[in-house]
Design a protein around this motif. Structure first.
Motif, PDB file in Angstrom:
ATOM      1  N   VAL A  88       0.869  -1.179   0.000  1.00  9.84           N
ATOM      2  CA  VAL A  88       0.000   0.000   0.000  1.00  9.84           C
ATOM      3  C   VAL A  88       0.904   1.226   0.000  1.00  9.84           C
ATOM      4  N   THR A  89       0.696   2.132  -0.939  1.00  2.00           N
ATOM      5  CA  THR A  89       1.520   3.328  -1.009  1.00  2.00           C
ATOM      6  C   THR A  89       0.816   4.504  -0.352  1.00  2.00           C
ATOM      7  N   GLY A  90       1.620   5.358   0.273  1.00  2.00           N
ATOM      8  CA  GLY A  90       1.108   6.601   0.840  1.00  2.00           C
ATOM      9  C   GLY A  90       0.875   6.579   2.334  1.00  2.00           C
ATOM     10  N   MET A  91       0.989   5.428   2.986  1.00  2.00           N
ATOM     11  CA  MET A  91       0.766   5.371   4.435  1.00  2.00           C
ATOM     12  C   MET A  91       2.004   5.886   5.164  1.00  2.00           C
ATOM     13  N   CYS A 108      -3.100   6.443   9.277  1.00  3.52           N
ATOM     14  CA  CYS A 108      -3.135   5.801   7.960  1.00  3.52           C
ATOM     15  C   CYS A 108      -3.430   4.309   8.127  1.00  3.52           C
ATOM     16  N   VAL A 155      -6.780   2.167   6.784  1.00  5.18           N
ATOM     17  CA  VAL A 155      -6.685   1.007   5.892  1.00  5.18           C
ATOM     18  C   VAL A 155      -7.248  -0.234   6.588  1.00  5.18           C
ATOM     19  N   ASP A 169      -8.456   2.418  -1.556  1.00  5.57           N
ATOM     20  CA  ASP A 169      -8.724   3.718  -2.173  1.00  5.57           C
ATOM     21  C   ASP A 169      -9.672   4.546  -1.298  1.00  5.57           C
ATOM     22  N   TYR A 199      -5.542   5.665  -0.046  1.00  4.59           N
ATOM     23  CA  TYR A 199      -4.225   5.170  -0.424  1.00  4.59           C
ATOM     24  C   TYR A 199      -4.328   4.333  -1.687  1.00  4.59           C
TER      25      TYR A 199
END
Length: 70
Positions: free
Chosen positions: A8-11, A16, A20, A60, A64
């Motif tokens: 998972v990108t952006g955490m 965050c 998720v 999403d 993320y």
């Protein structure tokens, strides 16, 4: 029971991870959701296969992006 892990990108923080975890936990049949911030992954168990689309939509919704399963 099968276990699936996705990047998972952006955490970047505990909030965050909580977001998720909550969204992926809401997918029918999913249990034992674990987010590893250091690795940037979400891992979960399910009795039956869970489609990538469902996981991507949940991630999403949390804000993320999902990578490919490992």
């Amino acid at each position: 029971m099968q276990t699936t892990t996705y990047p998972v990108t952006g955490m970047t923080c505990g909030h965050c991870a909580d977001s998720v975890t909550a969204e992926v936990s809401a997918i029918p049949g999913v249990s034992d959701v674990t987010v590893d911030l250091t690795a940037g992954t979400v891992t979960f168990s399910s009795a039956a296969p869970v489609g990538r689309e469902a996981v991507a939509a949940a991630v999403d919704e949390a804000g993320y992006a999902l990578g490919d399963a490992s």
